[in-house]
Motif scaffolding. Structure first.
Motif, mmCIF file in Angstrom:
data_model
loop_
_atom_site.group_PDB
_atom_site.id
_atom_site.type_symbol
_atom_site.label_atom_id
_atom_site.label_comp_id
_atom_site.label_asym_id
_atom_site.label_seq_id
_atom_site.Cartn_x
_atom_site.Cartn_y
_atom_site.Cartn_z
ATOM 1 N N MET A 1 -3.628 61.948 28.741
ATOM 2 C CA MET A 1 -4.242 62.420 27.492
ATOM 3 C C MET A 1 -5.170 61.346 26.942
ATOM 4 S SD MET A 1 -1.130 64.281 25.436
ATOM 5 C CE MET A 1 -0.124 62.798 25.401
ATOM 6 N N THR A 2 -6.318 61.777 26.450
ATOM 7 C CA THR A 2 -7.271 60.871 25.818
ATOM 8 C C THR A 2 -7.747 61.479 24.497
ATOM 9 O OG1 THR A 2 -9.239 61.869 26.826
ATOM 10 C CG2 THR A 2 -8.081 60.154 28.102
ATOM 11 N N ILE A 3 -8.520 60.695 23.765
ATOM 12 C CA ILE A 3 -9.039 61.173 22.482
ATOM 13 C C ILE A 3 -9.900 62.425 22.673
ATOM 14 C CG2 ILE A 3 -10.607 60.543 20.594
ATOM 15 C CD1 ILE A 3 -9.450 57.638 20.982
ATOM 16 N N GLU A 4 -10.547 62.531 23.825
ATOM 17 C CA GLU A 4 -11.311 63.753 24.102
ATOM 18 C C GLU A 4 -10.408 64.989 24.084
ATOM 19 O OE1 GLU A 4 -13.126 61.945 27.744
ATOM 20 O OE2 GLU A 4 -14.799 63.238 27.102
ATOM 21 N N THR A 5 -9.142 64.812 24.463
ATOM 22 C CA THR A 5 -8.190 65.924 24.437
ATOM 23 C C THR A 5 -8.098 66.515 23.039
ATOM 24 O OG1 THR A 5 -6.904 64.792 26.153
ATOM 25 C CG2 THR A 5 -5.832 66.620 24.981
ATOM 26 N N LEU A 6 -8.036 65.644 22.034
ATOM 27 C CA LEU A 6 -7.951 66.110 20.646
ATOM 28 C C LEU A 6 -9.188 66.904 20.251
ATOM 29 C CD1 LEU A 6 -6.561 62.872 18.951
ATOM 30 C CD2 LEU A 6 -5.269 64.912 19.613
ATOM 31 N N LEU A 7 -10.345 66.464 20.724
ATOM 32 C CA LEU A 7 -11.589 67.164 20.393
ATOM 33 C C LEU A 7 -11.618 68.537 21.060
ATOM 34 C CD1 LEU A 7 -14.177 64.238 20.718
ATOM 35 C CD2 LEU A 7 -12.841 64.930 18.729
ATOM 36 N N ARG A 8 -11.200 68.591 22.315
ATOM 37 C CA ARG A 8 -11.196 69.875 23.027
ATOM 38 C C ARG A 8 -10.203 70.853 22.407
ATOM 39 N NH1 ARG A 8 -11.326 66.569 27.717
ATOM 40 N NH2 ARG A 8 -9.075 66.916 27.988
ATOM 41 N N GLU A 9 -9.077 70.339 21.947
ATOM 42 C CA GLU A 9 -8.054 71.195 21.365
ATOM 43 C C GLU A 9 -8.350 71.596 19.923
ATOM 44 O OE1 GLU A 9 -4.230 69.424 23.924
ATOM 45 O OE2 GLU A 9 -4.509 68.883 21.807
ATOM 46 N N GLY A 10 -9.429 71.042 19.368
ATOM 47 C CA GLY A 10 -9.791 71.372 17.997
ATOM 48 C C GLY A 10 -8.925 70.684 16.962
ATOM 49 N N MET A 11 -8.172 69.663 17.357
ATOM 50 C CA MET A 11 -7.321 68.950 16.421
ATOM 51 C C MET A 11 -8.052 67.821 15.704
ATOM 52 S SD MET A 11 -3.507 68.697 17.978
ATOM 53 C CE MET A 11 -2.512 70.171 18.181
ATOM 54 N N ALA A 12 -9.239 67.499 16.163
ATOM 55 C CA ALA A 12 -10.040 66.439 15.542
ATOM 56 C C ALA A 12 -11.508 66.696 15.827
ATOM 57 C CB ALA A 12 -9.622 65.058 16.053
ATOM 58 N N ALA A 13 -12.342 66.134 14.977
ATOM 59 C CA ALA A 13 -13.792 66.201 15.165
ATOM 60 C C ALA A 13 -14.374 64.852 14.779
ATOM 61 C CB ALA A 13 -14.404 67.310 14.318
ATOM 62 N N ILE A 14 -15.433 64.461 15.443
ATOM 63 C CA ILE A 14 -16.093 63.199 15.107
ATOM 64 C C ILE A 14 -16.788 63.359 13.758
ATOM 65 C CG2 ILE A 14 -17.870 61.549 15.787
ATOM 66 C CD1 ILE A 14 -17.297 62.357 18.707
ATOM 67 N N ALA A 15 -16.492 62.472 12.830
ATOM 68 C CA ALA A 15 -17.071 62.550 11.482
ATOM 69 C C ALA A 15 -18.594 62.380 11.552
ATOM 70 C CB ALA A 15 -16.448 61.489 10.584
ATOM 71 N N LYS A 16 -19.292 63.176 10.763
ATOM 72 C CA LYS A 16 -20.753 63.160 10.775
ATOM 73 C C LYS A 16 -21.359 62.354 9.628
ATOM 74 C CE LYS A 16 -21.066 67.694 13.031
ATOM 75 N NZ LYS A 16 -21.563 69.097 12.907
ATOM 76 N N GLN A 17 -20.642 62.256 8.513
ATOM 77 C CA GLN A 17 -21.250 61.626 7.339
ATOM 78 C C GLN A 17 -21.192 60.098 7.306
ATOM 79 O OE1 GLN A 17 -20.786 63.356 3.451
ATOM 80 N NE2 GLN A 17 -19.997 65.263 4.271
ATOM 81 N N PRO A 18 -20.191 59.451 7.885
ATOM 82 C CA PRO A 18 -20.171 57.982 7.820
ATOM 83 C C PRO A 18 -21.353 57.384 8.575
ATOM 84 C CG PRO A 18 -17.999 58.827 8.378
ATOM 85 C CD PRO A 18 -18.960 59.976 8.499
ATOM 86 N N PRO A 19 -22.187 56.565 7.917
ATOM 87 C CA PRO A 19 -23.306 55.948 8.628
ATOM 88 C C PRO A 19 -22.797 55.011 9.718
ATOM 89 C CG PRO A 19 -23.030 55.006 6.427
ATOM 90 C CD PRO A 19 -22.124 56.179 6.502
#
Length: 337
Positions: A1-19
């Motif tokens: 399991m990697t952090i990409e797993t969380l993204l694929r499963e919809g449990m996390a998303a990369i934040a867009k607003q933090p510069p």
């Protein structure tokens, strides 16, 4: 399991607003991963990634938006992903993450909140809290400008959540007299009791916001520690009456009651709001317009970030001749101080 797993499963998303947030979850590089419940323009990614660039290391800071209810799965993935070195616990996660950690430092355990995690050499996840110390340093600097020592100062703390807990313990440790007020009185009393038990003396009182008019005039600083990333209370000064739902009429009443209280304050009062928003919060804007010294949450973020970075990397940095002042300089510049 990697952090990409969380993204694929919809449990996390990369934040867009933090510069400056790192956006490549598949890169084979060491990662620090702060968790936040709502996307907002946090300074953390910019601060940490600026420091990584200065050190010429491949590590990157990638803030993820997730939900506390998914923490068990998220922490399992962090343990399994060899790239994960640690990261922050933002609003919504500071208290909720503790049951899933292998160890919590004694002070953070007493606070009941953590803001930073690290994976140790055995793969165990350890939690600590640098929020409070970061805030105490920033308040001490501002009070000193008005020739008010932090030790012995009377501080009103408005709120009793994760950040408020850390700040309460840190200020009590510096010899501050605390009055903790909260819309839910029991939370304020519980926090005051926890502080008093830890320090073995009565250094904090807790109660309802109804007490504000009776204690406001004697305060050296008033601090809003409402730390929700997004909240309907953003429309209000935390000093004034806060009715829900928020309406134009309730906002007018809020400003009026806040101004009345500020009229009873010491002229040396420091008005502080730790919320970081794209624009100045109503509490700080109104206080500034009336001539009071103000303090936002950015110095706290920088100071706690320096302490957290050093907690993760201190031995490595010291071996390279890097000092905490170097970290502070780089992170401060990235945060706009």
């Amino acid at each position: 399991m990697t952090i990409e797993t969380l993204l694929r499963e919809g449990m996390a998303a990369i934040a867009k607003q933090p510069p400056g947030n790192w956006g490549n979850a598949s890169a084979n590089i060491p990662l620090t991963v702060p968790l936040i419940a709502e996307d907002y323009p946090a300074k953390t990614a910019s601060m940490w990634n600026s420091m990584y660039s200065r050190l010429l290391v491949p590590d990157r800071n990638m803030m993820l938006v997730a939900e506390p209810k998914d923490l068990k799965r998220i922490i399992d993935v962090f343990r399994a992903d060899p790239r994960y070195r640690g990261g922050g616990a933002g609003v919504g996660f500071k208290e909720a993450v503790i049951p899933y950690l292998d160890e919590v430092t004694p002070l953070a355990k007493a606070m009941g909140a953590v803001n930073i995690l690290k994976k140790d050499a055995r793969g165990r996840l350890v939690g600590d809290n640098t929020d409070g110390e970061g805030y105490a340093r920033s308040l001490e600097t501002v009070l000193a400008a008005g020739k008010v020592p932090l030790k012995g100062a009377h501080v009103l703390l408005l709120g009793a959540g994760g950040s408020g807990r850390a700040i309460a313990f840190a200020l009590a440790n510096k010899g501050v007299r605390l009055t903790i007020l909260n819309r839910t009185e029991s939370k304020a009393r519980e926090l005051a009791g926890a502080v008093n038990r830890y320090f073995g003396s009565t250094v904090a009182d807790g109660g309802s916001r109804i007490l504000l008019p009776s204690v406001f005039g004697g305060a050296d600083a008033v601090i809003s520690v409402i730390d929700d990333a997004v909240s309907p209370l953003d429309a209000y000064s935390t000093i004034g009456d806060m009715e829900l739902p928020v309406t134009p009429e309730s906002i007018t009443r809020n400003r009026g009651t806040a101004e009345q209280l500020l009229g009873t304050a010491k002229r040396s009062l420091v008005v502080s709001d730790i919320r970081i928003r794209k624009e100045e919060t109503p509490m700080l804007a109104q206080a500034e317009s009336l001539g009071f010294q103000t303090l936002d949450g950015i110095p706290m973020v920088v100071h706690q970030g320096v302490a957290a970075f050093w907690w993760l990397y201190g031995d490595e940095l010291a071996s390279r001749g890097v000092q905490q002042t170097d970290v502070a300089e780089t992170m401060g510049a990235a945060a706009g101080l």
